[in-house]
Enzyme design. Sequence first.
Site, PDB file in Angstrom:
ATOM      1  N   HIS A   1      39.204  27.093  44.853  1.00  0.00           N
ATOM      2  CA  HIS A   1      39.328  28.358  44.130  1.00  0.00           C
ATOM      3  C   HIS A   1      40.528  29.158  44.623  1.00  0.00           C
ATOM      4  CE1 HIS A   1      38.815  32.598  43.223  1.00  0.00           C
ATOM      5  NE2 HIS A   1      38.372  32.142  42.067  1.00  0.00           N
TER       6      HIS A   1
ATOM      7  N   ASP B   1      44.671  30.921  31.058  1.00  0.00           N
ATOM      8  CA  ASP B   1      43.879  31.551  32.118  1.00  0.00           C
ATOM      9  C   ASP B   1      42.705  32.372  31.580  1.00  0.00           C
ATOM     10  OD1 ASP B   1      43.002  32.555  34.505  1.00  0.00           O
ATOM     11  OD2 ASP B   1      44.837  33.577  35.073  1.00  0.00           O
TER      12      ASP B   1
ATOM     13  N   ARG C   1      37.608  42.018  37.692  1.00  0.00           N
ATOM     14  CA  ARG C   1      36.751  40.964  38.212  1.00  0.00           C
ATOM     15  C   ARG C   1      35.287  41.407  38.214  1.00  0.00           C
ATOM     16  NH1 ARG C   1      36.853  38.154  44.146  1.00  0.00           N
ATOM     17  NH2 ARG C   1      35.911  40.148  44.645  1.00  0.00           N
TER      18      ARG C   1
ATOM     19  N   HIS D   1      49.593  30.787  39.571  1.00  0.00           N
ATOM     20  CA  HIS D   1      50.189  32.122  39.734  1.00  0.00           C
ATOM     21  C   HIS D   1      51.353  32.083  40.735  1.00  0.00           C
ATOM     22  CE1 HIS D   1      46.943  33.562  37.300  1.00  0.00           C
ATOM     23  NE2 HIS D   1      46.042  33.297  38.216  1.00  0.00           N
TER      24      HIS D   1
ATOM     25  N   GLU E   1      48.162  35.665  43.898  1.00  0.00           N
ATOM     26  CA  GLU E   1      48.176  36.384  42.622  1.00  0.00           C
ATOM     27  C   GLU E   1      48.252  37.888  42.866  1.00  0.00           C
ATOM     28  OE1 GLU E   1      44.685  35.742  40.232  1.00  0.00           O
ATOM     29  OE2 GLU E   1      45.501  36.795  38.498  1.00  0.00           O
TER      30      GLU E   1
HETATM   31 ZN   LIG Z   1      42.533  31.557  37.047  1.00  0.00          ZN
END
Ligand SMILES: [Zn+2]
Length: 464
Positions: free
Chosen positions: A210, A327, A85, A276, A242
């Site tokens: 989100h 994704d 990330r 997810h 997730e």
């Molecule tokens: Zn995503």
Amino acid sequence: MEPMSGLFCDRVLLPDGWAANVALRFDGRGTLTAVERDAEPGGLPRASGPVIPGMPNLHSHAFQRAMAGLAERAGPSEDSFWTWREAMYGFVRRLTPEAAEAIAALLYMEMAKQGYTAVAEFHYLHHDRDGRPYADRAEMSRRILAAADTAGIGLTHLPVLYAHSGFGGKPPSDGQKRFINDVDGLLSIVAAMRDSMGDRAGRRVGLALHSLRAVTPEEMRDALAGLESIAPGAPIHIHIAEQTAEVDDCVAWSGKRPVEWLLDNAPVGPRWCLVHATHLTPNETDRLAASGAIAGLCPTTEANLGDGLFPAGPFLAKGGRFGVGSDSHISVSAAEELRVLEYGQRLVQRRRNVLRADEGSSIGGGLYRAAVAGGAQALGQPVAGGGIRVGQPADLVVLDADNPKLLSRDDDSLLDAYVFASDGHAVRDVVAAGRTVVRDGRHVREDAIVAAYRRAITGLRQDT
Ligand SMILES: [Zn+2]
């Protein structure tokens, strides 16, 4: 891309099974208006091979396509979702609207070539590089729509409410500043896009939260109420469970696990797609299946990020519904998502043919049908069950029956070969909303789309 009036199929997968000599007719918007069995070709163009319904791609962050493959080097310590990330945030800082559009157009072209005919874009890159909204707050959303128009695939556009960096309303980090909206700001994007979708089949808006990390319960409630007044019945998507760290943080915040909390505190039902949903207890698995919501599975991304394995066997046994998404776009292939979904189960259970219906049933055929239906539901497509039905967008994939991997296969054994043994060149032609977008394995605008992407990616490299 000229609208077609229809397609004659020597062999086609309809919702009740394979059929021969079927005439499909479309209107000018690209909606299927007739499915005629035992028909004659008449003046219709003839499909060049067996026809299957196009696969809806239920989860995409288009800009991430440009960083696919850039996060595969070992870092100083253990790499995880969270280090990935950080790499993504670094990339995001440099993106311009022009580059975002070129990347999305390339991605959507690749999707079409690999059997996806529509995409749900989970869109959170809203603002300028300094974090301020563009003069037109929906600028980045319009770029996504323009890319879908260029590539010709269907779009369910999901502007994402992203307000915080962690449970309990934590302030966002600097790396997140391009993503952040309050509820009213986000709803203004949803409304603007609802009015911009045009009169073409396969286009609609929805809304995404989100994650439970990024929105408070009050913001969730206000966003859902606002969506109801802008686009009643529209799809609602959310990232959830997730990562195990996210589960632990949710328990620390609320005393409940993420999916448990959501099922207890939100009207989760068939309009919802829980993306997810990797880390579930048996009780959460049963409740999610009973809710009628879609589990939005992204098997190649989940494998790439080391997320964990969704409990697909128990979930399907309870009648749970799922679809697939690419994704992060580490892979862009409808067949590969289904293959990795089944292989993950085989590897942990040390068995074969795990995600099965009944004895003798085709694994590839069963997974393909289920993901078409679940994907159509997640994208908010018009007709329950999706696929090749009157009222649905005319979204069709013509397989290349001359590909050596598919030779001498037919019907469900063809789908098994496509899912498990094809090499990415098994798709010959693709029709999206009644227009040919891929012919003989090439996109009809391939050269222009690739040239624009090349310019964009070169510009991004010079910016660093
Ligand atoms: Zn995503």
